[in-house]
Design a protein around this motif. Structure first.
Motif, PDB file in Angstrom:
ATOM      1  N   TRP A  59      -1.786 -25.515 -87.956  1.00 45.31           N
ATOM      2  CA  TRP A  59      -2.531 -24.545 -87.156  1.00 45.31           C
ATOM      3  C   TRP A  59      -3.808 -25.206 -86.651  1.00 45.31           C
ATOM      4  CZ3 TRP A  59      -1.213 -22.921 -92.315  1.00 45.31           C
ATOM      5  CH2 TRP A  59      -2.093 -23.398 -93.291  1.00 45.31           C
ATOM      6  N   ARG A  60      -4.429 -24.570 -85.713  1.00 46.32           N
ATOM      7  CA  ARG A  60      -5.724 -25.048 -85.202  1.00 46.32           C
ATOM      8  C   ARG A  60      -6.831 -24.232 -85.846  1.00 46.32           C
ATOM      9  NH1 ARG A  60      -9.044 -23.403 -81.041  1.00 46.32           N
ATOM     10  NH2 ARG A  60      -7.468 -21.945 -80.230  1.00 46.32           N
ATOM     11  N   LEU A  61      -7.849 -24.926 -86.368  1.00 46.44           N
ATOM     12  CA  LEU A  61      -8.992 -24.243 -86.971  1.00 46.44           C
ATOM     13  C   LEU A  61     -10.032 -23.918 -85.903  1.00 46.44           C
ATOM     14  CD1 LEU A  61      -9.503 -26.368 -90.223  1.00 46.44           C
ATOM     15  CD2 LEU A  61      -8.337 -24.162 -90.003  1.00 46.44           C
ATOM     16  N   THR A  62     -10.617 -22.738 -86.004  1.00 49.25           N
ATOM     17  CA  THR A  62     -11.681 -22.343 -85.085  1.00 49.25           C
ATOM     18  C   THR A  62     -12.769 -21.619 -85.871  1.00 49.25           C
ATOM     19  OG1 THR A  62     -12.150 -21.255 -82.963  1.00 49.25           O
ATOM     20  CG2 THR A  62     -10.707 -20.078 -84.488  1.00 49.25           C
ATOM     21  N   ASP A  63     -13.969 -21.605 -85.335  1.00 45.98           N
ATOM     22  CA  ASP A  63     -15.114 -21.058 -86.069  1.00 45.98           C
ATOM     23  C   ASP A  63     -15.241 -19.548 -85.858  1.00 45.98           C
ATOM     24  OD1 ASP A  63     -17.385 -20.959 -87.625  1.00 45.98           O
ATOM     25  OD2 ASP A  63     -18.733 -21.627 -86.034  1.00 45.98           O
ATOM     26  N   VAL A  64     -15.403 -18.809 -86.967  1.00 51.04           N
ATOM     27  CA  VAL A  64     -15.644 -17.361 -86.876  1.00 51.04           C
ATOM     28  C   VAL A  64     -17.034 -16.996 -87.403  1.00 51.04           C
ATOM     29  CG1 VAL A  64     -13.216 -16.677 -86.969  1.00 51.04           C
ATOM     30  CG2 VAL A  64     -14.504 -16.967 -89.107  1.00 51.04           C
ATOM     31  N   SER A  65     -17.880 -18.004 -87.643  1.00 52.34           N
ATOM     32  CA  SER A  65     -19.213 -17.741 -88.199  1.00 52.34           C
ATOM     33  C   SER A  65     -20.002 -16.769 -87.331  1.00 52.34           C
ATOM     34  CB  SER A  65     -19.999 -19.050 -88.338  1.00 52.34           C
ATOM     35  OG  SER A  65     -19.319 -19.974 -89.148  1.00 52.34           O
ATOM     36  N   GLU A  66     -20.015 -17.024 -86.025  1.00 52.80           N
ATOM     37  CA  GLU A  66     -20.815 -16.190 -85.128  1.00 52.80           C
ATOM     38  C   GLU A  66     -20.271 -14.771 -85.047  1.00 52.80           C
ATOM     39  OE1 GLU A  66     -22.490 -16.213 -80.533  1.00 52.80           O
ATOM     40  OE2 GLU A  66     -21.734 -18.060 -81.426  1.00 52.80           O
ATOM     41  N   VAL A  67     -18.951 -14.635 -85.111  1.00 50.59           N
ATOM     42  CA  VAL A  67     -18.343 -13.297 -85.075  1.00 50.59           C
ATOM     43  C   VAL A  67     -18.838 -12.463 -86.253  1.00 50.59           C
ATOM     44  CG1 VAL A  67     -16.167 -12.020 -85.226  1.00 50.59           C
ATOM     45  CG2 VAL A  67     -16.293 -14.113 -83.855  1.00 50.59           C
ATOM     46  N   ILE A  68     -18.853 -13.073 -87.446  1.00 49.16           N
ATOM     47  CA  ILE A  68     -19.285 -12.350 -88.643  1.00 49.16           C
ATOM     48  C   ILE A  68     -20.783 -12.063 -88.590  1.00 49.16           C
ATOM     49  CG2 ILE A  68     -19.427 -12.426 -91.161  1.00 49.16           C
ATOM     50  CD1 ILE A  68     -16.946 -14.262 -91.087  1.00 49.16           C
ATOM     51  N   LEU A  69     -21.570 -13.035 -88.119  1.00 43.74           N
ATOM     52  CA  LEU A  69     -23.015 -12.827 -88.030  1.00 43.74           C
ATOM     53  C   LEU A  69     -23.358 -11.691 -87.072  1.00 43.74           C
ATOM     54  CD1 LEU A  69     -24.480 -16.441 -88.068  1.00 43.74           C
ATOM     55  CD2 LEU A  69     -24.826 -14.656 -89.777  1.00 43.74           C
ATOM     56  N   LYS A  70     -22.623 -11.585 -85.973  1.00 42.98           N
ATOM     57  CA  LYS A  70     -22.862 -10.483 -85.039  1.00 42.98           C
ATOM     58  C   LYS A  70     -22.594  -9.142 -85.709  1.00 42.98           C
ATOM     59  CE  LYS A  70     -22.075 -12.837 -80.617  1.00 42.98           C
ATOM     60  NZ  LYS A  70     -21.169 -12.980 -79.444  1.00 42.98           N
ATOM     61  N   MET A  71     -21.572  -9.089 -86.539  1.00 45.92           N
ATOM     62  CA  MET A  71     -21.295  -7.864 -87.287  1.00 45.92           C
ATOM     63  C   MET A  71     -22.432  -7.564 -88.251  1.00 45.92           C
ATOM     64  SD  MET A  71     -17.290  -8.648 -88.175  1.00 45.92           S
ATOM     65  CE  MET A  71     -17.204  -7.349 -89.408  1.00 45.92           C
ATOM     66  N   ARG A  72     -22.884  -8.600 -88.953  1.00 41.83           N
ATOM     67  CA  ARG A  72     -23.907  -8.401 -89.982  1.00 41.83           C
ATOM     68  C   ARG A  72     -25.271  -8.045 -89.407  1.00 41.83           C
ATOM     69  NH1 ARG A  72     -23.510 -13.667 -93.586  1.00 41.83           N
ATOM     70  NH2 ARG A  72     -25.692 -13.052 -93.865  1.00 41.83           N
ATOM     71  N   MET A  73     -25.535  -8.409 -88.155  1.00 36.82           N
ATOM     72  CA  MET A  73     -26.839  -8.101 -87.559  1.00 36.82           C
ATOM     73  C   MET A  73     -27.086  -6.601 -87.453  1.00 36.82           C
ATOM     74  SD  MET A  73     -28.002 -10.732 -84.562  1.00 36.82           S
ATOM     75  CE  MET A  73     -26.457 -10.887 -83.693  1.00 36.82           C
ATOM     76  N   ILE A  74     -26.028  -5.831 -87.246  1.00 38.14           N
ATOM     77  CA  ILE A  74     -26.168  -4.380 -87.102  1.00 38.14           C
ATOM     78  C   ILE A  74     -25.877  -3.745 -88.457  1.00 38.14           C
ATOM     79  CG2 ILE A  74     -25.462  -2.339 -85.825  1.00 38.14           C
ATOM     80  CD1 ILE A  74     -26.735  -4.569 -84.115  1.00 38.14           C
ATOM     81  N   LYS A  75     -26.886  -3.141 -89.060  1.00 35.63           N
ATOM     82  CA  LYS A  75     -26.757  -2.607 -90.412  1.00 35.63           C
ATOM     83  C   LYS A  75     -26.271  -1.157 -90.392  1.00 35.63           C
ATOM     84  CE  LYS A  75     -28.674  -6.391 -92.122  1.00 35.63           C
ATOM     85  NZ  LYS A  75     -28.841  -7.241 -90.937  1.00 35.63           N
ATOM     86  N   GLY A  76     -25.438  -0.829 -91.369  1.00 38.83           N
ATOM     87  CA  GLY A  76     -25.004   0.545 -91.568  1.00 38.83           C
ATOM     88  C   GLY A  76     -25.997   1.301 -92.432  1.00 38.83           C
ATOM     89  N   PRO A  77     -25.813   2.620 -92.583  1.00 39.08           N
ATOM     90  CA  PRO A  77     -26.757   3.442 -93.359  1.00 39.08           C
ATOM     91  C   PRO A  77     -26.953   2.955 -94.791  1.00 39.08           C
ATOM     92  CG  PRO A  77     -25.289   4.842 -92.083  1.00 39.08           C
ATOM     93  CD  PRO A  77     -24.763   3.444 -91.946  1.00 39.08           C
ATOM     94  N   GLU A  78     -25.877   2.576 -95.476  1.00 37.24           N
ATOM     95  CA  GLU A  78     -26.023   2.113 -96.858  1.00 37.24           C
ATOM     96  C   GLU A  78     -26.795   0.801 -96.915  1.00 37.24           C
ATOM     97  OE1 GLU A  78     -23.383   1.024-100.838  1.00 37.24           O
ATOM     98  OE2 GLU A  78     -22.383   1.784 -99.046  1.00 37.24           O
ATOM     99  N   GLU A  79     -26.516  -0.103 -95.975  1.00 34.62           N
ATOM    100  CA  GLU A  79     -27.246  -1.370 -95.941  1.00 34.62           C
ATOM    101  C   GLU A  79     -28.735  -1.133 -95.718  1.00 34.62           C
ATOM    102  OE1 GLU A  79     -24.641  -4.808 -94.060  1.00 34.62           O
ATOM    103  OE2 GLU A  79     -24.530  -3.000 -92.833  1.00 34.62           O
ATOM    104  N   LEU A  80     -29.069  -0.232 -94.808  1.00 31.33           N
ATOM    105  CA  LEU A  80     -30.477   0.061 -94.531  1.00 31.33           C
ATOM    106  C   LEU A  80     -31.173   0.636 -95.761  1.00 31.33           C
ATOM    107  CD1 LEU A  80     -30.243   1.574 -90.929  1.00 31.33           C
ATOM    108  CD2 LEU A  80     -31.083  -0.690 -91.580  1.00 31.33           C
ATOM    109  N   SER A  81     -30.460   1.456 -96.520  1.00 35.27           N
ATOM    110  CA  SER A  81     -31.073   2.025 -97.727  1.00 35.27           C
ATOM    111  C   SER A  81     -31.335   0.941 -98.764  1.00 35.27           C
ATOM    112  CB  SER A  81     -30.185   3.130 -98.308  1.00 35.27           C
ATOM    113  OG  SER A  81     -29.003   2.594 -98.871  1.00 35.27           O
ATOM    114  N   LEU A  82     -30.475  -0.076 -98.825  1.00 34.09           N
ATOM    115  CA  LEU A  82     -30.677  -1.174 -99.775  1.00 34.09           C
ATOM    116  C   LEU A  82     -31.850  -2.058 -99.352  1.00 34.09           C
ATOM    117  CD1 LEU A  82     -26.953  -2.169-100.467  1.00 34.09           C
ATOM    118  CD2 LEU A  82     -28.461  -0.784-101.897  1.00 34.09           C
ATOM    119  N   VAL A  83     -31.973  -2.325 -98.043  1.00 36.99           N
ATOM    120  CA  VAL A  83     -33.129  -3.090 -97.557  1.00 36.99           C
ATOM    121  C   VAL A  83     -34.422  -2.328 -97.845  1.00 36.99           C
ATOM    122  CG1 VAL A  83     -34.265  -4.071 -95.530  1.00 36.99           C
ATOM    123  CG2 VAL A  83     -31.787  -4.263 -95.763  1.00 36.99           C
ATOM    124  N   GLU A  84     -34.389  -1.012 -97.642  1.00 40.42           N
ATOM    125  CA  GLU A  84     -35.589  -0.211 -97.903  1.00 40.42           C
ATOM    126  C   GLU A  84     -35.954  -0.245 -99.386  1.00 40.42           C
ATOM    127  OE1 GLU A  84     -37.639   3.925 -96.414  1.00 40.42           O
ATOM    128  OE2 GLU A  84     -35.477   3.653 -96.138  1.00 40.42           O
TER     129      GLU A  84
END
Length: 369
Positions: free
Chosen positions: A96-121
């Motif tokens: 198979w051919r390997l390709t990078d998904v790092s940026e895809v995951i980081l884009k997801m992680r940049m936007i926090k959900g309600p539970e994530e925001l409560s943990l940061v707080e």
């Protein structure tokens, strides 16, 4: 994944495993473009099964994980190229051919959900609770490392996880640094100042230098609760502040308040936030020492926060637009001649047409008698 032409993704880093599967146990999450993800666990299978919603399979060898990928008949396999060790990356080669998904995951992680925001707080609350105790710790004759040790003990007592995750290869950061004049120096980290540390083997952090009366003290600490991080800096003086320190701190305060009130909001580019901070520092007469001095100057005025201390977005010269539920640390800082520093840093969430500051510690320069 289908849109990117990826047939399957292999998620192996502990941070992304925790983000996507709810467990940081050693293993690999295989996410096919269709069908259910499978979590292969190498170590502590029983705990992983409790923590994750996905089906767990035992895997003693990498070969058994790759055999499953072959069964999927995957032609393009996504991997985390940004964080995988080179030796492990080479072992992932196959039909198979390997390709990078790092940026895809980081884009997801940049936007926090309600539970994530409560943990940061909650992590920000840790910082507030520790900063309340600073006047009881700072004193003439106390060393930086002694003060840092006392405050870090308090940080653990209020629920800190005990360590920080950093994305940059090989980087590490103490949970807390206490820096007096002469210590706000460049280090291996991309930071306006985190101190030279105790030795050449550990060149980051506080030093044995004793604090003197009249010293301005920069305290930078990171809360961390259930994996999520907050970053806060406040400035103290043991005794009375010198006029030049007051002038620099007033400039930092003006920049901080302008960014929080007017710049940190959805739709604003990171470069606009950074540009405004730089322009204000220049107008206020502190361009030279803003965000570091000499080799220690850094090209940003803040950074993203989440499962790692140094996540995107970076509040620097880039065109990424701020969006609702991004979390950033905004940190205008000035390093004066002699490597003494003043700064303010808060953890903020972008939302509601502006931003919400999550830490509540006083923003004034605090004089400790």
């Amino acid at each position: 994944m289908r849109r990117e032409g990826i047939d399957a993704a292999l998620i192996m880093s502990p941070v992304n495993l925790y983000y996507l599967a709810g467990t940081a146990q050693r293993g690999t999450l295989i996410v096919p473009s269709s069908g259910e993800p499978q979590l292969f666990i190498v170590r502590w299978f029983e705990r992983a099964c409790i923590e994750t919603p996905f089906k767990c399979l035992k895997a003693k060898e990498l070969s058994s994980i790759l055999s499953y990928v072959k069964e999927l008949k995957a032609k393009v396999v996504g991997v985390e190229e940004e964080v995988l060790p080179a030796k492990l990356y080479r072992r992932l080669n196959g039909p198979w051919r390997l390709t990078d998904v790092s940026e895809v995951i980081l884009k997801m992680r940049m936007i926090k959900g309600p539970e994530e925001l409560s943990l940061v707080e909650r992590a920000a609350r840790q910082c507030d609770e520790v900063l309340e105790e600073v006047p009881n710790v700072l004193a003439e004759g106390v060393s930086e490392v002694d003060a840092a040790s006392q405050l870090e003990r308090l940080l653990r007592l209020v629920g800190h996880d005990g360590y920080l995750n950093m994305r940059s290869w090989g980087d590490y950061m103490p949970n807390l640094v206490v820096l007096s004049p002469g210590s706000v120096k460049p280090s291996r980290l991309s930071s306006a100042g985190v101190g030279p540390g105790l030795s050449s083997a550990c060149p980051v952090g506080s030093t044995p230098k004793k604090i003197k009366r009249g010293d301005v003290v920069w305290i930078d600490l990171s809360g961390r609760f259930k994996g999520y991080t907050a970053d806060v800096t406040r400035t103290f003086v043991v005794g009375r502040a010198k006029p030049e320190v007051l002038e620099a701190f007033n400039a930092v305060s003006e920049i901080y308040r302008a960014l929080v009130a007017e710049s940190l909001k959805p739709g604003v580019k990171c470069s606009e936030v950074y540009g405004r901070a730089i322009n204000m520092a220049r107008e206020l007469g502190f361009e030279e020492g803003f965000m570091g001095r000499g080799e220690g100057k850094v090209p940003f005025v803040g950074h993203g926060l989440g499962l790692e201390l140094d996540e995107p977005p970076t509040l620097g010269d880039n065109d990424l637009e701020l969006r609702d539920n991004m979390v950033v640390a905004v940190e205008p800082k000035i390093v004066l001649p002699g490597y003494e520093g003043v700064g303010l840093e808060s953890t903020v969430v972008i939302q509601g047409g502006g931003c919400k500051v999550l830490d509540r510690s006083p923003l004034e320069l605090i004089e400790v008698s």
